[in-house]
Design a protein around this motif. Structure first.
Motif, PDB file in Angstrom:
ATOM      1  N   TRP A 271     -12.258  34.883   7.948  1.00  0.00           N
ATOM      2  CA  TRP A 271     -11.461  35.701   7.539  1.00  0.00           C
ATOM      3  C   TRP A 271     -10.126  34.973   7.963  1.00  0.00           C
ATOM      4  O   TRP A 271     -10.166  35.285   8.757  1.00  0.00           O
ATOM      5  CB  TRP A 271     -11.868  36.742   6.783  1.00  0.00           C
ATOM      6  N   LEU A 272      -9.063  34.858   7.181  1.00  0.00           N
ATOM      7  CA  LEU A 272      -7.797  35.123   7.682  1.00  0.00           C
ATOM      8  C   LEU A 272      -6.540  35.555   6.966  1.00  0.00           C
ATOM      9  O   LEU A 272      -5.755  35.527   7.922  1.00  0.00           O
ATOM     10  CB  LEU A 272      -8.002  33.206   6.963  1.00  0.00           C
ATOM     11  N   GLY A 273      -7.237  36.522   6.228  1.00  0.00           N
ATOM     12  CA  GLY A 273      -6.288  36.640   5.684  1.00  0.00           C
ATOM     13  C   GLY A 273      -6.860  38.380   4.166  1.00  0.00           C
ATOM     14  O   GLY A 273      -7.348  37.553   3.568  1.00  0.00           O
ATOM     15  N   LEU A 274      -5.566  39.644   4.390  1.00  0.00           N
ATOM     16  CA  LEU A 274      -6.130  39.837   3.190  1.00  0.00           C
ATOM     17  C   LEU A 274      -4.189  39.890   2.844  1.00  0.00           C
ATOM     18  O   LEU A 274      -3.694  40.716   2.912  1.00  0.00           O
ATOM     19  CB  LEU A 274      -6.682  41.866   3.402  1.00  0.00           C
ATOM     20  N   GLN A 275      -4.127  40.129   0.854  1.00  0.00           N
ATOM     21  CA  GLN A 275      -3.199  40.214   0.170  1.00  0.00           C
ATOM     22  C   GLN A 275      -3.075  41.152  -0.416  1.00  0.00           C
ATOM     23  O   GLN A 275      -4.303  41.152  -1.304  1.00  0.00           O
ATOM     24  CB  GLN A 275      -2.539  39.069   0.060  1.00  0.00           C
ATOM     25  N   VAL A 276      -2.636  42.994  -0.625  1.00  0.00           N
ATOM     26  CA  VAL A 276      -2.817  43.288  -1.545  1.00  0.00           C
ATOM     27  C   VAL A 276      -2.035  43.179  -2.276  1.00  0.00           C
ATOM     28  O   VAL A 276      -0.862  43.674  -1.731  1.00  0.00           O
ATOM     29  CB  VAL A 276      -3.130  44.959  -0.614  1.00  0.00           C
ATOM     30  N   ARG A 277      -2.616  42.786  -3.792  1.00  0.00           N
ATOM     31  CA  ARG A 277      -1.370  42.837  -4.738  1.00  0.00           C
ATOM     32  C   ARG A 277      -0.404  43.827  -5.783  1.00  0.00           C
ATOM     33  O   ARG A 277       0.249  44.046  -6.181  1.00  0.00           O
ATOM     34  CB  ARG A 277      -2.040  41.614  -5.169  1.00  0.00           C
ATOM     35  N   ARG A 278      -1.976  44.899  -5.678  1.00  0.00           N
ATOM     36  CA  ARG A 278      -1.500  45.833  -6.572  1.00  0.00           C
ATOM     37  C   ARG A 278      -2.829  46.989  -6.530  1.00  0.00           C
ATOM     38  O   ARG A 278      -3.689  46.812  -5.805  1.00  0.00           O
ATOM     39  CB  ARG A 278      -1.812  45.314  -7.875  1.00  0.00           C
ATOM     40  N   HIS A 279      -1.743  47.979  -6.696  1.00  0.00           N
ATOM     41  CA  HIS A 279      -2.532  49.064  -6.648  1.00  0.00           C
ATOM     42  C   HIS A 279      -2.137  50.395  -7.450  1.00  0.00           C
ATOM     43  O   HIS A 279      -1.476  51.070  -7.306  1.00  0.00           O
ATOM     44  CB  HIS A 279      -2.449  50.304  -4.798  1.00  0.00           C
ATOM     45  N   GLU A 280      -3.331  50.769  -7.893  1.00  0.00           N
ATOM     46  CA  GLU A 280      -3.249  51.837  -9.109  1.00  0.00           C
ATOM     47  C   GLU A 280      -4.383  52.755  -8.150  1.00  0.00           C
ATOM     48  O   GLU A 280      -5.469  52.607  -8.412  1.00  0.00           O
ATOM     49  CB  GLU A 280      -3.616  51.359 -10.394  1.00  0.00           C
ATOM     50  N   THR A 281      -3.588  54.226  -9.532  1.00  0.00           N
ATOM     51  CA  THR A 281      -4.871  55.318  -9.209  1.00  0.00           C
ATOM     52  C   THR A 281      -4.355  55.850 -10.842  1.00  0.00           C
ATOM     53  O   THR A 281      -3.674  57.090 -11.120  1.00  0.00           O
ATOM     54  CB  THR A 281      -4.169  56.295  -8.250  1.00  0.00           C
ATOM     55  N   PRO A 282      -4.788  55.377 -11.587  1.00  0.00           N
ATOM     56  CA  PRO A 282      -5.167  55.906 -13.099  1.00  0.00           C
ATOM     57  C   PRO A 282      -5.515  57.742 -13.507  1.00  0.00           C
ATOM     58  O   PRO A 282      -4.943  58.325 -13.894  1.00  0.00           O
ATOM     59  CB  PRO A 282      -6.155  55.147 -14.113  1.00  0.00           C
ATOM     60  N   ALA A 283      -6.502  58.489 -12.284  1.00  0.00           N
ATOM     61  CA  ALA A 283      -6.686  59.424 -12.254  1.00  0.00           C
ATOM     62  C   ALA A 283      -6.850  60.121 -10.313  1.00  0.00           C
ATOM     63  O   ALA A 283      -7.252  59.101 -10.049  1.00  0.00           O
ATOM     64  CB  ALA A 283      -7.729  59.467 -12.813  1.00  0.00           C
ATOM     65  N   THR A 284      -7.030  61.229 -10.756  1.00  0.00           N
ATOM     66  CA  THR A 284      -7.138  61.389  -8.899  1.00  0.00           C
ATOM     67  C   THR A 284      -8.060  60.916  -8.374  1.00  0.00           C
ATOM     68  O   THR A 284      -8.682  61.173  -6.775  1.00  0.00           O
ATOM     69  CB  THR A 284      -6.989  62.391  -8.623  1.00  0.00           C
ATOM     70  N   ASP A 285      -9.637  60.780  -8.643  1.00  0.00           N
ATOM     71  CA  ASP A 285     -10.543  60.440  -7.985  1.00  0.00           C
ATOM     72  C   ASP A 285     -11.465  58.619  -8.841  1.00  0.00           C
ATOM     73  O   ASP A 285     -12.163  58.790  -8.234  1.00  0.00           O
ATOM     74  CB  ASP A 285     -11.684  60.924  -8.742  1.00  0.00           C
ATOM     75  N   ARG A 286     -10.246  57.817  -9.117  1.00  0.00           N
ATOM     76  CA  ARG A 286     -10.491  56.952  -9.648  1.00  0.00           C
ATOM     77  C   ARG A 286      -9.391  56.063  -9.288  1.00  0.00           C
ATOM     78  O   ARG A 286      -8.148  56.333  -8.606  1.00  0.00           O
ATOM     79  CB  ARG A 286     -10.457  56.691 -10.858  1.00  0.00           C
ATOM     80  N   ALA A 287      -9.343  54.601  -8.521  1.00  0.00           N
ATOM     81  CA  ALA A 287      -8.558  53.805  -8.236  1.00  0.00           C
ATOM     82  C   ALA A 287      -9.307  52.056  -8.127  1.00  0.00           C
ATOM     83  O   ALA A 287      -9.623  52.219  -8.672  1.00  0.00           O
ATOM     84  CB  ALA A 287      -8.539  54.058  -6.811  1.00  0.00           C
ATOM     85  N   ILE A 288      -8.021  51.499  -8.475  1.00  0.00           N
ATOM     86  CA  ILE A 288      -7.736  50.354  -8.799  1.00  0.00           C
ATOM     87  C   ILE A 288      -6.882  49.484  -7.669  1.00  0.00           C
ATOM     88  O   ILE A 288      -6.221  49.837  -7.445  1.00  0.00           O
ATOM     89  CB  ILE A 288      -7.812  49.686  -9.929  1.00  0.00           C
ATOM     90  N   VAL A 289      -8.077  48.022  -7.011  1.00  0.00           N
ATOM     91  CA  VAL A 289      -6.852  47.493  -6.046  1.00  0.00           C
ATOM     92  C   VAL A 289      -7.245  46.314  -6.629  1.00  0.00           C
ATOM     93  O   VAL A 289      -8.269  45.445  -6.985  1.00  0.00           O
ATOM     94  CB  VAL A 289      -7.656  47.837  -4.789  1.00  0.00           C
ATOM     95  N   GLU A 290      -6.049  44.867  -6.684  1.00  0.00           N
ATOM     96  CA  GLU A 290      -6.278  44.128  -6.656  1.00  0.00           C
ATOM     97  C   GLU A 290      -5.911  43.504  -5.180  1.00  0.00           C
ATOM     98  O   GLU A 290      -4.643  43.573  -4.673  1.00  0.00           O
ATOM     99  CB  GLU A 290      -5.331  43.923  -8.096  1.00  0.00           C
ATOM    100  N   PHE A 291      -6.875  42.720  -4.765  1.00  0.00           N
ATOM    101  CA  PHE A 291      -6.217  41.702  -3.931  1.00  0.00           C
ATOM    102  C   PHE A 291      -6.305  39.942  -3.586  1.00  0.00           C
ATOM    103  O   PHE A 291      -7.272  39.708  -4.516  1.00  0.00           O
ATOM    104  CB  PHE A 291      -6.984  42.825  -2.587  1.00  0.00           C
ATOM    105  N   VAL A 292      -6.341  39.510  -2.878  1.00  0.00           N
ATOM    106  CA  VAL A 292      -6.877  38.199  -2.436  1.00  0.00           C
ATOM    107  C   VAL A 292      -6.903  38.432  -0.659  1.00  0.00           C
ATOM    108  O   VAL A 292      -5.790  38.571  -0.217  1.00  0.00           O
ATOM    109  CB  VAL A 292      -6.123  37.254  -2.468  1.00  0.00           C
TER     110      VAL A 292
END
Length: 102
Positions: free
Chosen positions: A39-60
């Motif tokens: 493994w060489l690296g992580l880039q978090v592109r986007r983070h959303e919390t549409p509700a207090t108990d749910r999240a979405i993370v886009e990464f490469v």
């Protein structure tokens, strides 16, 4: 949560990964001992919390296998239960393009 799970993959910490994976989608095992990725690296592109108990993370995440560079692009879904976050599942946007009819 995303960064800690990435670090767990780097360090091959299967117990941590399974403990942070939601029971509804958790595999029985991961067999990380057979994983040859560096493994060489992580880039978090986007983070959303549409509700207090749910999240979405886009990464490469970038890695090498057999000297060849690879990348994993995922849009992950997380849920919070009893104050703890769990990985549920993810979509791979670049694979969606592969499925488009020619």
């Amino acid at each position: 949560m995303m960064r800690s799970r990435y670090s767990a993959y780097v360090l091959r910490l299967e117990p941590y990964l399974l403990a942070t994976w939601h029971a509804s989608t958790r595999p029985a095992s991961l067999d990380l001992a057979a994983d040859t990725a560096r493994w060489l690296g992580l880039q978090v592109r986007r983070h959303e919390t549409p509700a207090t108990d749910r999240a979405i993370v886009e990464f490469v995440a970038r890695y090498k296998i057999g000297g060849r560079a690879q990348r994993l692009h995922e849009i992950s879904r997380f849920v919070r239960e009893d104050g703890r976050w769990f990985y549920v599942d993810g979509d791979f946007p670049e694979h969606a393009a592969d499925a488009t009819p020619a």
